[in-house]
Design an enzyme around this catalytic site. Structure first.
Site, PDB file in Angstrom:
ATOM      1  N   LYS A   1       0.820  -1.206   0.000  1.00  0.00           N
ATOM      2  CA  LYS A   1       0.000   0.000   0.000  1.00  0.00           C
ATOM      3  C   LYS A   1       0.855   1.257   0.000  1.00  0.00           C
ATOM      4  O   LYS A   1       0.538   2.236  -0.679  1.00  0.00           O
ATOM      5  CB  LYS A   1      -0.950  -0.020   1.212  1.00  0.00           C
ATOM      6  CG  LYS A   1      -2.045  -1.071   1.093  1.00  0.00           C
ATOM      7  CD  LYS A   1      -2.769  -1.310   2.392  1.00  0.00           C
ATOM      8  CE  LYS A   1      -3.796  -2.425   2.267  1.00  0.00           C
ATOM      9  NZ  LYS A   1      -4.432  -2.787   3.544  1.00  0.00           N
TER      10      LYS A   1
ATOM     11  N   GLN B   1      -3.818  -1.296   9.838  1.00  0.00           N
ATOM     12  CA  GLN B   1      -3.779  -2.632   9.255  1.00  0.00           C
ATOM     13  C   GLN B   1      -4.367  -3.619  10.266  1.00  0.00           C
ATOM     14  O   GLN B   1      -3.965  -3.656  11.423  1.00  0.00           O
ATOM     15  CB  GLN B   1      -2.340  -3.022   8.905  1.00  0.00           C
ATOM     16  CG  GLN B   1      -2.209  -4.377   8.251  1.00  0.00           C
ATOM     17  CD  GLN B   1      -2.939  -4.472   6.916  1.00  0.00           C
ATOM     18  OE1 GLN B   1      -2.894  -3.555   6.119  1.00  0.00           O
ATOM     19  NE2 GLN B   1      -3.607  -5.581   6.700  1.00  0.00           N
TER      20      GLN B   1
ATOM     21  N   ASP C   1     -10.257   4.262   4.912  1.00  0.00           N
ATOM     22  CA  ASP C   1     -10.470   2.821   4.764  1.00  0.00           C
ATOM     23  C   ASP C   1     -11.918   2.436   5.075  1.00  0.00           C
ATOM     24  O   ASP C   1     -12.301   1.275   4.932  1.00  0.00           O
ATOM     25  CB  ASP C   1      -9.508   2.058   5.690  1.00  0.00           C
ATOM     26  CG  ASP C   1      -9.257   0.629   5.240  1.00  0.00           C
ATOM     27  OD1 ASP C   1      -9.435   0.335   4.044  1.00  0.00           O
ATOM     28  OD2 ASP C   1      -8.874  -0.197   6.097  1.00  0.00           O
TER      29      ASP C   1
END
Length: 288
Positions: free
Chosen positions: A58, A102, A125
């Protein structure tokens, strides 16, 4: 469609590349106009090999798109309080426009508390309750990246959703549940299923649009696919296989996503697009 025909592949990699190309142009324009590049902060707890790889990928994709990245690495022994503190600090930093935690994090950490420490305007996200509510009510906000990518894929292939029966197999807070909400907002009739649904096959066979997001390799077989259905495989399991048995499903579906190369690339593309969106809004140059 007869069983001797083969479904048309939905090229997520190609669509994602076009989205990232647009992001790159927007990021460059924003940087030139404001002197500040979009910035995505990534937070990693522990050293899980898969998570380390995902975060590295990413960050690499961000850099190629002209998006700066800030990485916060925390030990596996990090407490919920310490993680919330680190995320809160990023939320309050005006130089950071988007935050990605994450996951999964360690079992000893309250993951939901950590997610909720992300400021809504930086939740690129789409993992907070604020973002889920926005998705559910059709309000402006950030979509969970994989469901958002699925919707963009459906749009790119002109899949009509109004009045269609969409079946979502999976109920995670950042994939199955928001995918169903986004489909419902587009006037589909949505049924949620999961691994404990009774007589799952009979429900799946009714799906005009199937979203498989249960996290089990080849969990759904071709015999369960309604002829002509659109099949979105959002699973990714060991051996580069999805939640749908691709070889048998492609003889029944009209459109199907491959694994890899379908939903996966779209997830990262939406993350980058939403990071640029967030930066434009925070820097006061958003046009939408």
């Amino acid at each position: 469609m007869t069983q001797t025909q083969t479904a048309r592949l939905m090229d997520g990699a190609g669509l994602a590349a076009r989205i990232v190309e647009e992001c790159t142009s927007r990021a460059a324009a924003l940087t030139e106009r404001t002197g500040q590049a979009p910035c995505l902060a990534t937070v990693l707890v522990g050293e899980d090999p898969a998570s380390v790889t995902y975060v590295r990928m990413k960050r690499s994709r961000s850099a190629k798109a002209g998006i700066e990245s800030r990485h916060v690495e925390l030990p596996a022994t990090t407490t919920t309080k310490e993680l919330v503190g680190a995320i809160t600090e990023l939320s309050e930093d005006p130089a950071v426009h988007g935050i990605l935690l994450q996951h999964p994090v360690g079992e000893h950490i309250d993951e939901r508390a950590a997610f909720e420490a992300i400021a809504p305007e930086k939740d690129v996200d789409g993992v907070t309750m604020h973002s889920f509510a926005a998705m559910s009510f059709g309000l402006p906000g950030f979509q969970s990246c994989t469901p958002g990518g699925i919707m963009r894929l459906l749009d790119a292939y002109d899949v009509e959703l109004t009045g269609k029966h969409a079946v979502v197999v999976g109920r995670s807070a950042i994939l199955g549940k928001p995918a169903g909400m986004l489909l419902l907002d587009r006037n589909a009739t949505v049924t949620y299923c999961h691994s404990r649904t009774r007589d799952l096959s009979s429900i799946v066979r009714q799906a005009d649009v199937l979203v498989a997001a249960v996290g089990r390799a080849r969990f759904i077989h071709g015999d369960d696919i309604k002829p002509g259905a659109v099949v979105i495989d959002a699973g990714y399991n060991a051996g580069n296989v999805g939640d749908v048995d691709f070889d048998s499903a492609k003889t029944r579906a009209s459109l199907i996503t491959p694994v890899p190369g379908g939903v996966g690339p779209m997830t990262i593309a939406v993350l980058l697009a939403q990071t640029v969106d967030a930066a434009e809004r925070q820097l006061g140059v958003a046009e939408r």
